[in-house]
Write a protein that holds these residues in place. Structure first.
Motif, PDB file in Angstrom:
ATOM      1  N   GLN A 159       0.817  -1.213   0.000  1.00 32.43           N
ATOM      2  CA  GLN A 159       0.000   0.000   0.000  1.00 32.43           C
ATOM      3  C   GLN A 159       0.854   1.267   0.000  1.00 32.43           C
ATOM      4  O   GLN A 159       0.484   2.275  -0.617  1.00 32.43           O
ATOM      5  CB  GLN A 159      -0.947  -0.009   1.199  1.00 32.43           C
ATOM      6  CG  GLN A 159      -1.972  -1.133   1.146  1.00 32.43           C
ATOM      7  CD  GLN A 159      -3.251  -0.796   1.882  1.00 32.43           C
ATOM      8  OE1 GLN A 159      -3.779   0.291   1.758  1.00 32.43           O
ATOM      9  NE2 GLN A 159      -3.743  -1.746   2.665  1.00 32.43           N
ATOM     10  N   THR A 163       0.715   4.045  -2.983  1.00 32.14           N
ATOM     11  CA  THR A 163       0.377   5.427  -2.619  1.00 32.14           C
ATOM     12  C   THR A 163       1.391   6.414  -3.169  1.00 32.14           C
ATOM     13  O   THR A 163       1.026   7.441  -3.763  1.00 32.14           O
ATOM     14  CB  THR A 163       0.288   5.572  -1.088  1.00 32.14           C
ATOM     15  OG1 THR A 163      -0.726   4.693  -0.586  1.00 32.14           O
ATOM     16  CG2 THR A 163      -0.049   7.001  -0.689  1.00 32.14           C
ATOM     17  N   LEU A 166       1.691   7.534  -7.006  1.00 32.68           N
ATOM     18  CA  LEU A 166       0.765   8.520  -7.563  1.00 32.68           C
ATOM     19  C   LEU A 166       1.471   9.866  -7.761  1.00 32.68           C
ATOM     20  O   LEU A 166       2.204  10.311  -6.876  1.00 32.68           O
ATOM     21  CB  LEU A 166      -0.435   8.712  -6.623  1.00 32.68           C
ATOM     22  CG  LEU A 166      -1.404   7.537  -6.507  1.00 32.68           C
ATOM     23  CD1 LEU A 166      -2.397   7.798  -5.387  1.00 32.68           C
ATOM     24  CD2 LEU A 166      -2.135   7.313  -7.821  1.00 32.68           C
ATOM     25  N   LEU A 185      -3.833  10.488  -0.499  1.00 31.57           N
ATOM     26  CA  LEU A 185      -4.555  10.319  -1.760  1.00 31.57           C
ATOM     27  C   LEU A 185      -5.179  11.633  -2.227  1.00 31.57           C
ATOM     28  O   LEU A 185      -5.329  11.867  -3.430  1.00 31.57           O
ATOM     29  CB  LEU A 185      -5.636   9.247  -1.609  1.00 31.57           C
ATOM     30  CG  LEU A 185      -5.168   7.798  -1.456  1.00 31.57           C
ATOM     31  CD1 LEU A 185      -6.355   6.862  -1.311  1.00 31.57           C
ATOM     32  CD2 LEU A 185      -4.294   7.364  -2.624  1.00 31.57           C
ATOM     33  N   LYS A 186      -5.537  12.494  -1.281  1.00 33.36           N
ATOM     34  CA  LYS A 186      -6.147  13.781  -1.645  1.00 33.36           C
ATOM     35  C   LYS A 186      -5.149  14.734  -2.294  1.00 33.36           C
ATOM     36  O   LYS A 186      -5.551  15.726  -2.895  1.00 33.36           O
ATOM     37  CB  LYS A 186      -6.773  14.422  -0.402  1.00 33.36           C
ATOM     38  CG  LYS A 186      -7.992  13.668   0.094  1.00 33.36           C
ATOM     39  CD  LYS A 186      -8.603  14.324   1.307  1.00 33.36           C
ATOM     40  CE  LYS A 186      -9.833  13.533   1.772  1.00 33.36           C
ATOM     41  NZ  LYS A 186     -10.478  14.130   2.962  1.00 33.36           N
ATOM     42  N   ALA A 188      -3.029  13.722  -4.651  1.00 27.82           N
ATOM     43  CA  ALA A 188      -2.767  13.244  -6.015  1.00 27.82           C
ATOM     44  C   ALA A 188      -3.473  14.125  -7.039  1.00 27.82           C
ATOM     45  O   ALA A 188      -4.595  14.596  -6.816  1.00 27.82           O
ATOM     46  CB  ALA A 188      -3.218  11.799  -6.168  1.00 27.82           C
ATOM     47  N   ASP A 191      -6.984  10.952 -11.146  1.00 29.88           N
ATOM     48  CA  ASP A 191      -8.154  10.278 -10.605  1.00 29.88           C
ATOM     49  C   ASP A 191      -7.712   9.081  -9.761  1.00 29.88           C
ATOM     50  O   ASP A 191      -7.006   8.191 -10.254  1.00 29.88           O
ATOM     51  CB  ASP A 191      -9.061   9.814 -11.743  1.00 29.88           C
ATOM     52  CG  ASP A 191     -10.342   9.161 -11.234  1.00 29.88           C
ATOM     53  OD1 ASP A 191     -10.682   9.372 -10.056  1.00 29.88           O
ATOM     54  OD2 ASP A 191     -10.994   8.431 -12.006  1.00 29.88           O
ATOM     55  N   THR A 192      -8.117   9.055  -8.498  1.00 32.74           N
ATOM     56  CA  THR A 192      -7.676   7.989  -7.579  1.00 32.74           C
ATOM     57  C   THR A 192      -8.785   6.967  -7.303  1.00 32.74           C
ATOM     58  O   THR A 192      -8.659   6.176  -6.378  1.00 32.74           O
ATOM     59  CB  THR A 192      -7.204   8.595  -6.244  1.00 32.74           C
ATOM     60  OG1 THR A 192      -8.300   9.323  -5.643  1.00 32.74           O
ATOM     61  CG2 THR A 192      -6.032   9.535  -6.446  1.00 32.74           C
ATOM     62  N   THR A 193      -9.847   7.008  -8.092  1.00 33.86           N
ATOM     63  CA  THR A 193     -10.994   6.114  -7.837  1.00 33.86           C
ATOM     64  C   THR A 193     -10.575   4.647  -7.829  1.00 33.86           C
ATOM     65  O   THR A 193     -10.965   3.877  -6.940  1.00 33.86           O
ATOM     66  CB  THR A 193     -12.089   6.324  -8.899  1.00 33.86           C
ATOM     67  OG1 THR A 193     -12.462   7.701  -8.914  1.00 33.86           O
ATOM     68  CG2 THR A 193     -13.306   5.466  -8.577  1.00 33.86           C
ATOM     69  N   ILE A 195      -7.501   3.241  -7.394  1.00 27.34           N
ATOM     70  CA  ILE A 195      -6.621   2.848  -6.287  1.00 27.34           C
ATOM     71  C   ILE A 195      -7.365   2.904  -4.956  1.00 27.34           C
ATOM     72  O   ILE A 195      -7.114   2.091  -4.057  1.00 27.34           O
ATOM     73  CB  ILE A 195      -5.341   3.717  -6.249  1.00 27.34           C
ATOM     74  CG1 ILE A 195      -4.321   3.098  -5.270  1.00 27.34           C
ATOM     75  CG2 ILE A 195      -5.646   5.155  -5.847  1.00 27.34           C
ATOM     76  CD1 ILE A 195      -2.957   3.716  -5.366  1.00 27.34           C
ATOM     77  N   GLU A 196      -8.314   3.832  -4.813  1.00 28.29           N
ATOM     78  CA  GLU A 196      -9.126   3.874  -3.592  1.00 28.29           C
ATOM     79  C   GLU A 196      -9.966   2.607  -3.467  1.00 28.29           C
ATOM     80  O   GLU A 196     -10.114   2.057  -2.364  1.00 28.29           O
ATOM     81  CB  GLU A 196     -10.023   5.112  -3.589  1.00 28.29           C
ATOM     82  CG  GLU A 196      -9.288   6.400  -3.254  1.00 28.29           C
ATOM     83  CD  GLU A 196     -10.223   7.596  -3.196  1.00 28.29           C
ATOM     84  OE1 GLU A 196     -11.446   7.390  -3.040  1.00 28.29           O
ATOM     85  OE2 GLU A 196      -9.738   8.731  -3.316  1.00 28.29           O
TER      86      GLU A 196
END
Length: 319
Positions: A159, A163, A166, A185-186, A188, A191-193, A195-196
């Motif tokens: 993980q 992370t 990105l 993640l915020k 990046a 679009d992190t959809t 990986i989230e």
């Protein structure tokens, strides 16, 4: 900053509670006191588990592992937080952020599995008392503890790498008091959809597998306890498992609330205070729960303190 890739950062700015300067001094004092109690409580549990021969059992072997883990987990986060609360320059190097995320996440994942292993130990003690020493022999205990640490840090490595792969596009203002995946993640700029979703799935496995093992173990434990005709026997069995069940409820309750719901369901401030709870409150409460509820731990503490008192009195007489 001109950098296009997070790996070229010189550091992150940890915003933490900087939007509430009047709260920072109060937090510093409260967290310093709680951190000292956390150090004392968990160090005491680890020391007693090694010093008292009566605590050289599988249950206290795992409890000692848990206390050492809590000690490391809190220390990986709180000293940096205390420095930032009292310093004007609230920063953390890129390498420091990577190490902090890897260690804190690894320890948190390890605790999930360790609590599951401890539930299996309680199942063996209550439901298979005649075969307990055969089932929970030292080699198996060491294997289960080692597997918990290995799986925890293997998941953390995966993980952490995902992370920090990105692109951050120069963003380095982290709205948190330590390096945690949701806050990172915020930052990046893509679009992190996906990986989230992947991390949600992994987090669900890490949390729900131990929870399932705990529920199965305690289902069998409750069934066995209800078959005991003696009220004293039932009370003793519940007392044996009560402290572990309390720790499980505290840990998994906050962890599931924090990781297994969409991030837009609660504000960033809520996320910070939830993180405060499981980074320092829970590790501090754990030794108190085991000390207050467990006669063996209280007896070992009295024995060690009384022995120390007798040694000092004998030394004064000699002098």
């Amino acid at each position: 900053m001109e950098q296009k890739n997070g790996s070229s950062f010189t550091g992150f700015i940890l915003l933490g509670f900087s939007d509430r300067p009047q709260l920072e001094l109060v937090l510093f004092v409260v967290l310093l006191i709680l951190y000292i109690f956390t150090l004392l409580g968990n160090t005491t549990i680890v020391a007693l588990s090694h010093l008292d021969p009566h605590l050289h059992t599988p249950m206290y072997f795992f409890l000692s592992n848990l206390s050492f883990l809590d000690l490391c987990y809190t220390t990986s986060i709180v000293p940096q937080l205390l420095v930032n609360l009292r310093g004007a320059h609230k920063s953390l190097s890129f390498g420091g952020c990577v190490v902090q995320l890897y260690i804190s996440l690894g320890l948190g994942c390890t605790e999930c599995f360790l609590l599951g292993v401890m539930a299996f130990d309680r199942y063996a003690a209550v439901c298979r008392p005649l075969h307990y020493t055969v089932i929970m022999h030292p080699r198996l205990c060491a294997l289960l503890a080692s597997a918990s640490w290995f799986i925890g840090f293997a998941n953390s490595l995966l993980q952490t790498v995902l992370t920090f792969l990105l692109p951050l596009c120069g963003r380095n203002r982290l709205d948190h008091f330590f390096c945690e995946i949701p806050a990172l993640l915020k930052l990046a700029c893509v679009d992190t959809t996906m990986i989230e979703s992947e991390m949600f799935f992994v987090s669900a496995i890490i949390l729900l597998i131990p929870v399932a093992l705990i529920m199965l173990s305690y289902g069998q434990i409750v069934t066995t306890i209800l078959r005991i005709r003696s009220t004293a026997g039932q009370r003793k069995a519940f007392g044996t498992c009560g402290s572990h069940l309390s720790v499980v409820t505290l840990f998994f309750g906050t962890a599931i609330y924090a990781y297994l719901q969409p991030s837009n369901n609660y504000s960033q401030d809520q996320g910070k205070f939830i993180s405060l709870f499981y980074t320092i409150i829970t590790p501090m409460i754990n030794p108190l729960i085991y000390t207050l509820w467990n006669k063996d731990v209280k007896g070992a503490m009295r024995k060690v303190l009384w022995k120390d008192y007798d040694s000092r009195r004998l030394l004064r007489k000699t002098l």
